[in-house]
Design an enzyme around this catalytic site. Structure first.
Site, short mmCIF file in Angstrom:
data_model
loop_
_atom_site.label_atom_id
_atom_site.label_comp_id
_atom_site.label_asym_id
_atom_site.label_seq_id
_atom_site.Cartn_x
_atom_site.Cartn_y
_atom_site.Cartn_z
N ARG A 53 3.84 -14.19 0.42
CA ARG A 53 3.00 -15.02 1.29
C ARG A 53 1.76 -15.34 0.47
O ARG A 53 0.99 -14.46 0.11
CB ARG A 53 2.64 -14.20 2.54
CG ARG A 53 1.91 -14.99 3.60
CD ARG A 53 1.77 -14.11 4.85
NE ARG A 53 0.89 -14.68 5.82
CZ ARG A 53 1.29 -15.18 7.00
NH1 ARG A 53 2.56 -15.17 7.34
NH2 ARG A 53 0.41 -15.67 7.85
N HIS A 63 6.25 -23.22 5.67
CA HIS A 63 6.31 -21.93 6.37
C HIS A 63 7.70 -21.78 7.01
O HIS A 63 7.84 -21.74 8.23
CB HIS A 63 5.20 -21.91 7.44
CG HIS A 63 4.86 -20.54 7.92
ND1 HIS A 63 5.41 -19.39 7.40
CD2 HIS A 63 4.00 -20.12 8.90
CE1 HIS A 63 4.91 -18.34 8.04
NE2 HIS A 63 4.07 -18.76 8.95
N GLN A 104 8.69 -18.99 9.76
CA GLN A 104 8.14 -19.24 11.10
C GLN A 104 9.04 -20.20 11.87
O GLN A 104 9.28 -20.04 13.06
CB GLN A 104 6.73 -19.81 10.99
CG GLN A 104 6.11 -20.20 12.32
CD GLN A 104 5.84 -19.01 13.23
OE1 GLN A 104 5.28 -18.03 12.79
NE2 GLN A 104 6.25 -19.11 14.49
N ASP A 141 -0.68 -26.25 15.68
CA ASP A 141 -1.16 -25.22 14.75
C ASP A 141 -2.68 -25.40 14.65
O ASP A 141 -3.22 -26.43 15.07
CB ASP A 141 -0.49 -25.42 13.38
CG ASP A 141 -0.77 -24.30 12.40
OD1 ASP A 141 -1.28 -23.23 12.82
OD2 ASP A 141 -0.47 -24.47 11.20
N ARG A 174 9.94 -13.75 15.40
CA ARG A 174 9.66 -13.60 13.96
C ARG A 174 10.38 -12.35 13.44
O ARG A 174 10.89 -12.34 12.32
CB ARG A 174 8.16 -13.46 13.72
CG ARG A 174 7.36 -14.69 14.01
CD ARG A 174 7.49 -15.73 12.91
NE ARG A 174 6.53 -15.52 11.86
CZ ARG A 174 6.80 -15.45 10.56
NH1 ARG A 174 8.03 -15.55 10.13
NH2 ARG A 174 5.85 -15.26 9.69
#
Ligand code: NVA
Length: 208
Positions: free
Chosen positions: A10, A37, A40, A127, A195
């Site tokens: 990450r 991402h 996700q 987001d 997740r």
């Protein structure tokens, strides 16, 4: 690579992940970069399928054309969803992504008008306006994204029962109102839980 069975990285630069994958001899999993991402989005897809029973949905994303937008576009187009995006002109998704969407004629729509993008949506995603590493741009971004909020007015043009998803952490009263967040908290926390389930699937698929 000799110490481990796999690495989840990450970071900020996409090229760091690609370099690791190029030289490593073990699976390298992208846990987030500035560009994308993907893990996700697996959780987002699982949550939509759980709640809607299908991925044949109208997906709408409102806000920054950032890593989340890039991956949501790719993920939802690949499973056959209709994707509509509303972001300010100066904050569009990556050029590579806008090239990628050309493989899906009729399935992708982009505008700078949130109400147009949200029309008939089955799921609305958003987001934060200021992502990790962009803290110095915060004030300029607050201005640029002022009209790009997931709120009751936006939901009123969506399909009845429209879901709301957020990758978290959310900045209430910025990209999403507290009212909408609370009304959809169950869906958002299912997404957060997923997740865990989806990353187990990624590990099983790549490390087993
Ligand atoms: N766009 C956000 C996603 C956080 C999960 C960031 O990069 O900070």
């Amino acid at each position: 690579s000799r110490y481990l069975d796999g690495i989840m990285i990450r970071t900020f630069r996409q090229s760091d992940v690609e370099e690791l994958a190029q030289y490593g001899s073990i699976p390298i999993i992208n846990g987030l970069t500035d560009f994308c991402h993907p893990c996700q989005v697996l959780a987002d897809l699982q949550t939509v399928r759980e709640h809607k029973g299908t991925l044949n949905v109208n997906m709408c994303y409102i806000g920054d054309g950032n890593n989340m937008a890039n991956s949501l576009i790719v993920g939802f187009l690949k499973v056959g969803a209709h994707v509509s995006i509303a972001c300010p002109e100066a904050y569009q998704p990556d050029a590579q992504i806008l090239e990628f969407v050309k493989q899906y004629p009729g399935q992708f729509f982009i505008t700078d008008k949130p109400l147009e993008a949200a029309k008939d949506a089955d799921v609305i995603l958003t987001d934060v306006w200021t992502s990790m590493g962009q803290e110095e741009e915060r004030i300029a971004r607050e201005k640029a994204f002022a009209g790009y909020q997931v709120n009751a007015e936006l939901l009123s043009v969506a399909h009845e029962g429209c879901m709301v998803q957020h990758c978290l952490p959310a900045h209430r009263e910025e990209e999403i109102t507290t009212e909408v967040f609370e009304a959809h908290a169950n869906e958002i926390f299912d997404e957060a839980e997923n997740r865990m389930h989806t990353i187990k699937a990624v590990m099983a698929a790549t490390l087993a």
